[in-house]
Motif scaffolding. Structure first.
Motif, mmCIF file in Angstrom:
data_model
loop_
_atom_site.group_PDB
_atom_site.id
_atom_site.type_symbol
_atom_site.label_atom_id
_atom_site.label_comp_id
_atom_site.label_asym_id
_atom_site.label_seq_id
_atom_site.Cartn_x
_atom_site.Cartn_y
_atom_site.Cartn_z
ATOM 1 N N PRO A 2 34.444 24.969 22.638
ATOM 2 C CA PRO A 2 35.739 25.083 21.948
ATOM 3 C C PRO A 2 36.888 24.407 22.674
ATOM 4 O O PRO A 2 37.955 24.225 22.086
ATOM 5 N N ASN A 3 36.682 24.004 23.937
ATOM 6 C CA ASN A 3 37.727 23.308 24.675
ATOM 7 C C ASN A 3 37.817 21.832 24.291
ATOM 8 O O ASN A 3 38.782 21.162 24.655
ATOM 9 N N GLY A 4 36.800 21.322 23.614
ATOM 10 C CA GLY A 4 36.839 19.939 23.165
ATOM 11 C C GLY A 4 36.814 18.921 24.284
ATOM 12 O O GLY A 4 37.447 17.867 24.192
ATOM 13 N N VAL A 5 36.099 19.230 25.352
ATOM 14 C CA VAL A 5 35.952 18.297 26.466
ATOM 15 C C VAL A 5 34.469 18.186 26.822
ATOM 16 O O VAL A 5 33.649 18.995 26.395
ATOM 17 N N VAL A 6 34.154 17.179 27.613
ATOM 18 C CA VAL A 6 32.788 17.014 28.107
ATOM 19 C C VAL A 6 32.777 17.348 29.597
ATOM 20 O O VAL A 6 33.806 17.250 30.273
ATOM 21 N N PRO A 7 31.590 17.753 30.090
ATOM 22 C CA PRO A 7 30.287 17.812 29.434
ATOM 23 C C PRO A 7 29.987 19.210 28.892
ATOM 24 O O PRO A 7 30.675 20.184 29.211
ATOM 25 N N THR A 8 28.923 19.269 28.104
ATOM 26 C CA THR A 8 28.313 20.522 27.686
ATOM 27 C C THR A 8 26.810 20.382 27.879
ATOM 28 O O THR A 8 26.231 19.375 27.467
ATOM 29 N N LEU A 9 26.210 21.367 28.522
ATOM 30 C CA LEU A 9 24.763 21.383 28.700
ATOM 31 C C LEU A 9 24.168 22.415 27.762
ATOM 32 O O LEU A 9 24.598 23.569 27.749
ATOM 33 N N LEU A 10 23.192 21.985 26.975
ATOM 34 C CA LEU A 10 22.432 22.918 26.155
ATOM 35 C C LEU A 10 21.120 23.220 26.855
ATOM 36 O O LEU A 10 20.353 22.311 27.162
ATOM 37 N N HIS A 11 20.869 24.483 27.126
ATOM 38 C CA HIS A 11 19.601 24.910 27.710
ATOM 39 C C HIS A 11 18.883 25.754 26.671
ATOM 40 O O HIS A 11 19.312 26.872 26.374
ATOM 41 N N ASP A 12 17.828 25.188 26.130
ATOM 42 C CA ASP A 12 17.106 25.847 25.033
ATOM 43 C C ASP A 12 18.062 26.271 23.928
ATOM 44 O O ASP A 12 17.979 27.366 23.368
ATOM 45 N N GLY A 13 19.014 25.380 23.638
ATOM 46 C CA GLY A 13 19.944 25.607 22.538
ATOM 47 C C GLY A 13 21.173 26.412 22.889
ATOM 48 O O GLY A 13 22.084 26.537 22.059
ATOM 49 N N GLU A 14 21.240 26.971 24.107
ATOM 50 C CA GLU A 14 22.391 27.783 24.508
ATOM 51 C C GLU A 14 23.360 26.927 25.325
ATOM 52 O O GLU A 14 22.968 26.321 26.323
ATOM 53 N N PRO A 15 24.647 26.875 24.939
ATOM 54 C CA PRO A 15 25.590 26.002 25.640
ATOM 55 C C PRO A 15 26.106 26.590 26.949
ATOM 56 O O PRO A 15 26.364 27.796 27.065
ATOM 57 N N VAL A 16 26.243 25.723 27.940
ATOM 58 C CA VAL A 16 26.910 26.029 29.202
ATOM 59 C C VAL A 16 28.002 24.991 29.352
ATOM 60 O O VAL A 16 27.728 23.782 29.289
ATOM 61 N N ILE A 17 29.257 25.433 29.526
ATOM 62 C CA ILE A 17 30.373 24.491 29.567
ATOM 63 C C ILE A 17 31.093 24.552 30.909
ATOM 64 O O ILE A 17 30.938 25.505 31.663
#
Length: 269
Positions: free
Chosen positions: A56-71
């Motif tokens: 929701p912060n609209g910045v990169v990066p975002t890691l998806l681990h098995d579909g779950e986001p870590v920002i």
């Protein structure tokens, strides 16, 4: 403890993003396979509804681990140690050493990593914003949850000299602190003989400074003494993870030809 099967890793990032580069380096250092999805920040990929649903912060990066986001890049780096800590570890085991490392990481994020955005935007990104109308620029600022005030300060004419001077001062403080860490630890890395998260955190700042002609801030710094940050940087650049992280197009001068020409002109003047 390392998870025996990490599952699927997907990294949403941008090639030139310094925060993205941190995470790419850590993933490659650990030998973790991941799918890289490159976002075009100028066309607003990071502000599209499907991405904002992940970050929701609209910045990169975002890691998806098995579909779950870590920002948040610093959070992602720590998360990778939590789930893959036995693979080329970047975090010490002693609690006091972990606390020291985290204090370094906090300083890096607050001082040099924040400061490098000012010359980066003025030198590389300003022409893009100057091509916009005032209304388009304000709409862009309003669409960026974490960067609105930063962009509004820059405006369509760039950061004024006092803002640039302050950013350069903060970068110098970052270089001086880094030199002190190297001297205190005995090197070759910031915390001694083991490469750590603090090294990974500050690497993109140093690379960006060199790329945009600010490397004189450490070459002439008397606080560095016998330690040459170039040696530290050369060691980082010699690592397989570096070469995989900084593929062609990851440097601003590779992405924006006008920047390379202006830097050449400035050095010749």
């Amino acid at each position: 403890m390392t998870h025996p099967d990490l599952g699927s890793l997907v990294l949403y990032n941008a090639p030139q993003s310094t925060c993205s580069q941190r995470v790419r380096y850590a993933l490659h250092h650990k030998g973790l396979g991941f799918e890289e999805r490159k976002l075009d920040l100028f066309t607003g990929d990071q502000l599209k509804p499907d991405y904002l649903a992940l970050n929701p912060n609209g910045v990169v990066p975002t890691l998806l681990h098995d579909g779950e986001p870590v920002i948040d890049s610093a959070v992602i780096l720590e998360y990778l140690e939590d789930v893959a800590g036995d693979l080329a570890p970047l975090r010490p085991k002693d609690p006091l050493e972990i606390a020291r490392m985290r204090a370094m990481m906090r300083f890096i994020d607050e001082v040099p990593a924040g400061a490098i955005r000012v010359p980066s935007y003025n030198l590389a990104f300003l022409p893009h914003y100057q091509a916009m109308t005032e209304g388009e620029f304000r709409a862009l600022c309003d669409s960026k949850p974490l960067r609105r005030e930063f962009l509004m300060k820059m405006g369509r004419t760039g950061f004024p000299k006092p803002e640039m001077d302050e950013a350069l001062s903060r970068l110098q403080r970052g270089i001086d602190r880094m030199a002190g860490w190297l001297a205190e630890s005995g090197g070759p890395w910031l915390m001694g003989r083991e490469l750590g998260l603090a090294d990974v955190m500050i690497l993109p700042v140093i690379v960006r400074m060199e790329d945009i002609g600010l490397d004189h801030l450490w070459r002439d710094a008397p606080q560095i003494g016998d330690w040459q940050i170039g040696d530290w940087l050369a060691s980082m650049q010699a690592s397989p993870a570096y070469r995989k992280t900084y593929y062609h197009g990851s440097l601003l001068t590779e992405k924006y030809p006008h920047l390379r020409q202006s830097l050449k002109a400035g050095s010749a003047a």
